[in-house]
Write a protein that holds these residues in place. Structure first.
Motif, PDB file in Angstrom:
ATOM      1  N   ASP A 179      37.356  36.516  27.975  1.00  0.00           N
ATOM      2  CA  ASP A 179      37.133  35.137  27.543  1.00  0.00           C
ATOM      3  C   ASP A 179      37.176  34.147  28.707  1.00  0.00           C
ATOM      4  OD1 ASP A 179      39.861  35.450  27.966  1.00  0.00           O
ATOM      5  OD2 ASP A 179      40.428  34.039  26.378  1.00  0.00           O
ATOM      6  N   ARG A 180      37.159  34.690  29.947  1.00  0.00           N
ATOM      7  CA  ARG A 180      37.163  33.828  31.135  1.00  0.00           C
ATOM      8  C   ARG A 180      35.929  34.122  31.991  1.00  0.00           C
ATOM      9  NH1 ARG A 180      42.074  31.376  32.148  1.00  0.00           N
ATOM     10  NH2 ARG A 180      40.753  30.071  33.485  1.00  0.00           N
ATOM     11  N   PRO A 181      34.742  33.777  31.497  1.00  0.00           N
ATOM     12  CA  PRO A 181      33.514  34.128  32.223  1.00  0.00           C
ATOM     13  C   PRO A 181      33.413  33.510  33.610  1.00  0.00           C
ATOM     14  CG  PRO A 181      33.043  32.587  30.435  1.00  0.00           C
ATOM     15  CD  PRO A 181      34.454  33.066  30.238  1.00  0.00           C
ATOM     16  N   GLU A 182      34.121  32.414  33.832  1.00  0.00           N
ATOM     17  CA  GLU A 182      34.089  31.797  35.158  1.00  0.00           C
ATOM     18  C   GLU A 182      34.741  32.685  36.221  1.00  0.00           C
ATOM     19  OE1 GLU A 182      38.032  30.547  33.377  1.00  0.00           O
ATOM     20  OE2 GLU A 182      35.983  30.871  32.671  1.00  0.00           O
ATOM     21  N   ARG A 183      35.483  33.704  35.776  1.00  0.00           N
ATOM     22  CA  ARG A 183      36.143  34.608  36.715  1.00  0.00           C
ATOM     23  C   ARG A 183      35.344  35.892  36.975  1.00  0.00           C
ATOM     24  NH1 ARG A 183      42.466  34.710  34.603  1.00  0.00           N
ATOM     25  NH2 ARG A 183      42.859  32.453  34.718  1.00  0.00           N
ATOM     26  N   PHE A 184      34.308  36.143  36.205  1.00  0.00           N
ATOM     27  CA  PHE A 184      33.614  37.429  36.281  1.00  0.00           C
ATOM     28  C   PHE A 184      33.064  37.703  37.677  1.00  0.00           C
ATOM     29  CE2 PHE A 184      32.305  37.560  31.476  1.00  0.00           C
ATOM     30  CZ  PHE A 184      33.643  37.572  31.131  1.00  0.00           C
ATOM     31  N   ALA A 185      32.313  36.760  38.226  1.00  0.00           N
ATOM     32  CA  ALA A 185      31.677  36.982  39.524  1.00  0.00           C
ATOM     33  C   ALA A 185      32.715  37.135  40.634  1.00  0.00           C
ATOM     34  CB  ALA A 185      30.724  35.834  39.843  1.00  0.00           C
ATOM     35  N   LYS A 186      33.789  36.376  40.559  1.00  0.00           N
ATOM     36  CA  LYS A 186      34.840  36.486  41.579  1.00  0.00           C
ATOM     37  C   LYS A 186      35.504  37.855  41.515  1.00  0.00           C
ATOM     38  CE  LYS A 186      35.874  31.516  41.586  1.00  0.00           C
ATOM     39  NZ  LYS A 186      36.901  30.477  41.285  1.00  0.00           N
ATOM     40  N   ALA A 187      35.717  38.355  40.314  1.00  0.00           N
ATOM     41  CA  ALA A 187      36.316  39.683  40.169  1.00  0.00           C
ATOM     42  C   ALA A 187      35.391  40.748  40.750  1.00  0.00           C
ATOM     43  CB  ALA A 187      36.602  39.970  38.698  1.00  0.00           C
ATOM     44  N   MET A 238      35.232  48.016  40.764  1.00  0.00           N
ATOM     45  CA  MET A 238      34.827  47.989  39.358  1.00  0.00           C
ATOM     46  C   MET A 238      35.574  46.861  38.668  1.00  0.00           C
ATOM     47  SD  MET A 238      32.687  50.585  38.577  1.00  0.00           S
ATOM     48  CE  MET A 238      32.917  50.981  36.846  1.00  0.00           C
ATOM     49  N   VAL A 239      34.912  46.193  37.734  1.00  0.00           N
ATOM     50  CA  VAL A 239      35.543  45.157  36.926  1.00  0.00           C
ATOM     51  C   VAL A 239      35.687  45.681  35.503  1.00  0.00           C
ATOM     52  CG1 VAL A 239      35.354  42.822  35.994  1.00  0.00           C
ATOM     53  CG2 VAL A 239      34.598  43.295  38.325  1.00  0.00           C
ATOM     54  N   ILE A 240      36.877  45.514  34.933  1.00  0.00           N
ATOM     55  CA  ILE A 240      37.118  45.859  33.533  1.00  0.00           C
ATOM     56  C   ILE A 240      37.200  44.559  32.746  1.00  0.00           C
ATOM     57  CG2 ILE A 240      38.597  47.073  31.904  1.00  0.00           C
ATOM     58  CD1 ILE A 240      39.830  48.508  34.395  1.00  0.00           C
ATOM     59  N   LEU A 241      36.149  44.242  32.004  1.00  0.00           N
ATOM     60  CA  LEU A 241      36.174  43.060  31.150  1.00  0.00           C
ATOM     61  C   LEU A 241      36.975  43.402  29.901  1.00  0.00           C
ATOM     62  CD1 LEU A 241      32.493  41.770  31.430  1.00  0.00           C
ATOM     63  CD2 LEU A 241      34.493  41.145  32.801  1.00  0.00           C
ATOM     64  N   ALA A 273      44.097  47.071  39.269  1.00  0.00           N
ATOM     65  CA  ALA A 273      44.779  45.825  39.579  1.00  0.00           C
ATOM     66  C   ALA A 273      44.728  44.886  38.376  1.00  0.00           C
ATOM     67  CB  ALA A 273      44.134  45.152  40.782  1.00  0.00           C
ATOM     68  N   LEU A 274      45.763  44.069  38.265  1.00  0.00           N
ATOM     69  CA  LEU A 274      45.806  43.035  37.236  1.00  0.00           C
ATOM     70  C   LEU A 274      45.354  41.677  37.760  1.00  0.00           C
ATOM     71  CD1 LEU A 274      49.197  43.674  35.402  1.00  0.00           C
ATOM     72  CD2 LEU A 274      46.916  43.837  34.394  1.00  0.00           C
ATOM     73  N   HIS A 275      45.444  41.495  39.074  1.00  0.00           N
ATOM     74  CA  HIS A 275      45.195  40.185  39.668  1.00  0.00           C
ATOM     75  C   HIS A 275      44.472  40.386  41.003  1.00  0.00           C
ATOM     76  CE1 HIS A 275      46.141  36.291  41.603  1.00  0.00           C
ATOM     77  NE2 HIS A 275      46.237  35.827  40.364  1.00  0.00           N
ATOM     78  N   PRO A 276      43.591  39.462  41.378  1.00  0.00           N
ATOM     79  CA  PRO A 276      42.863  39.630  42.645  1.00  0.00           C
ATOM     80  C   PRO A 276      43.750  39.792  43.874  1.00  0.00           C
ATOM     81  CG  PRO A 276      41.807  37.946  41.311  1.00  0.00           C
ATOM     82  CD  PRO A 276      43.087  38.322  40.593  1.00  0.00           C
ATOM     83  N   THR A 277      44.963  39.214  43.862  1.00  0.00           N
ATOM     84  CA  THR A 277      45.843  39.365  45.016  1.00  0.00           C
ATOM     85  C   THR A 277      46.292  40.810  45.224  1.00  0.00           C
ATOM     86  OG1 THR A 277      47.784  38.807  43.665  1.00  0.00           O
ATOM     87  CG2 THR A 277      46.707  37.007  44.852  1.00  0.00           C
ATOM     88  N   GLN A 278      46.170  41.630  44.186  1.00  0.00           N
ATOM     89  CA  GLN A 278      46.588  43.026  44.301  1.00  0.00           C
ATOM     90  C   GLN A 278      45.492  43.923  44.885  1.00  0.00           C
ATOM     91  OE1 GLN A 278      47.682  43.822  40.159  1.00  0.00           O
ATOM     92  NE2 GLN A 278      49.850  43.641  40.696  1.00  0.00           N
ATOM     93  N   VAL A 279      44.256  43.440  44.882  1.00  0.00           N
ATOM     94  CA  VAL A 279      43.120  44.300  45.236  1.00  0.00           C
ATOM     95  C   VAL A 279      43.215  44.808  46.667  1.00  0.00           C
ATOM     96  CG1 VAL A 279      40.623  44.295  45.634  1.00  0.00           C
ATOM     97  CG2 VAL A 279      41.556  43.342  43.522  1.00  0.00           C
ATOM     98  N   SER A 280      43.458  43.931  47.628  1.00  0.00           N
ATOM     99  CA  SER A 280      43.474  44.358  49.031  1.00  0.00           C
ATOM    100  C   SER A 280      44.635  45.299  49.321  1.00  0.00           C
ATOM    101  CB  SER A 280      43.541  43.141  49.960  1.00  0.00           C
ATOM    102  OG  SER A 280      44.740  42.404  49.759  1.00  0.00           O
ATOM    103  N   VAL A 281      45.747  45.127  48.608  1.00  0.00           N
ATOM    104  CA  VAL A 281      46.898  46.019  48.804  1.00  0.00           C
ATOM    105  C   VAL A 281      46.550  47.434  48.364  1.00  0.00           C
ATOM    106  CG1 VAL A 281      49.297  46.464  48.139  1.00  0.00           C
ATOM    107  CG2 VAL A 281      48.521  44.103  48.501  1.00  0.00           C
ATOM    108  N   ILE A 282      45.906  47.555  47.213  1.00  0.00           N
ATOM    109  CA  ILE A 282      45.496  48.877  46.734  1.00  0.00           C
ATOM    110  C   ILE A 282      44.443  49.474  47.656  1.00  0.00           C
ATOM    111  CG2 ILE A 282      44.414  50.126  44.828  1.00  0.00           C
ATOM    112  CD1 ILE A 282      45.601  47.976  42.951  1.00  0.00           C
ATOM    113  N   ALA A 283      43.473  48.649  48.070  1.00  0.00           N
ATOM    114  CA  ALA A 283      42.419  49.143  48.969  1.00  0.00           C
ATOM    115  C   ALA A 283      43.008  49.667  50.269  1.00  0.00           C
ATOM    116  CB  ALA A 283      41.410  48.038  49.240  1.00  0.00           C
ATOM    117  N   ASP A 284      43.995  48.964  50.809  1.00  0.00           N
ATOM    118  CA  ASP A 284      44.628  49.416  52.050  1.00  0.00           C
ATOM    119  C   ASP A 284      45.304  50.769  51.878  1.00  0.00           C
ATOM    120  OD1 ASP A 284      43.802  47.183  53.424  1.00  0.00           O
ATOM    121  OD2 ASP A 284      45.722  46.131  53.276  1.00  0.00           O
TER     122      ASP A 284
END
Length: 275
Positions: free
Chosen positions: A16-24, A30-33, A208-219
């Protein structure tokens, strides 16, 4: 989705937050809507409409529906079938008997109930299921417990059992193994440790639950230079050797070769999955 992941980092995004889709999509592989837990009851219809209008790459998008048999499941599918999205995450999965309405979809089975734990092997055998993920919080709630973790942050035994059983079932049947979420979003050190353990244990993906977690997992999934050099030297030596051989005085056999291949694959995946 094939048996090979597009990259090791998947990210939940409320539908329900389409403004976040492209950023995710810009930061994760992969994005899980999410039409389920990430969306309140009063926003379910709006979330489905956002999915219907979504223009993300279907190859890099998964839709988490509401549970099979719930009041929201059929409305979810009714909208999704009118979109190009054909990768679904089914929460509270408890059977490998996928209903005919889902025959054209690739299914990520999210196992998070006592019945689901008991049926893990059956779920993993389903030809429609391409990945298994586990969830501790719903499991503990269903058991009548209060927390999946000790005060120290480590998982309780029942959560460890589900995590291990999910990994084993996925690998036994050639499916992707997806590690669960880390709920304490500000605790990036804890996330890093858990992600490193996921890599070492053999999980293909962590969510990940939040974008701040993405780089940590990627590393965590990106091998360091020494590790990558070791793997490449092992594989290079294997091209000119037969049977068991030695590198740096250490024996190399089939399991070591498999580890080396996986390290190189992780490095390749990190390059192709970078956003």
């Amino acid at each position: 989705m094939s048996a090979e992941p597009t990259g090791p980092v998947w990210l939940f995004c409320p539908a329900d937050r389409p403004e976040r889709f492209a950023k995710a999509a810009a930061c994760a592989d992969m994005v899980i809507l999410d039409l389920e837990d990430g969306v309140g009851e009063d926003a379910k219809s709006a979330a489905r409409e956002s999915v219907r209008e979504c223009r993300l790459d279907p190859a890099r998008t998964i839709i988490r529906t509401n549970p099979l048999g719930s009041a929201h499941f059929e409305p979810d599918i009714g909208v999704i079938e009118r979109t190009p999205f054909r990768q679904l995450m089914l929460p509270k999965a408890e059977t490998g008997d996928i209903p005919p309405i889902l025959g054209g979809y690739d299914i990520v089975a999210l196992v998070e109930t006592p019945a689901g734990v008991r049926q893990l092997d059956h779920i993993a055998r389903s030809p429609t299921v391409i990945a298994l993920m586990w969830g501790a919080e719903d499991l503990v709630a269903a058991l009548g417990g209060s927390s999946s973790r000790h005060a120290s942050g480590t998982y309780r035994d029942v959560a460890k059992h589900l995590r291990s059983a999910t990994l084993l079932a996925a690998k036994a049947h050639g499916k992707l193994a997806v590690d669960g979420v880390y709920l304490d979003i500000p605790d990036l050190d804890g996330l890093a440790a858990e992600s490193a353990d996921a890599v070492a244990s053999g999980f293909d993906i962590k969510v990940a639950l939040h974008p701040t977690q993405v780089s940590v997992i990627a590393d965590a999934y990106r091998p360091d230079l020494a590790e990558l050099d070791w793997a490449r030297r092992i594989l290079g030596a294997a091209e000119h050797s037969r049977g068991v051989f030695a590198v740096d005085g250490a024996m190399v056999d089939a399991p070591i070769l498999s580890q080396a291949r996986r390290i190189v694959a992780r490095a390749d995946g990190a390059r192709t999955g970078q956003r």
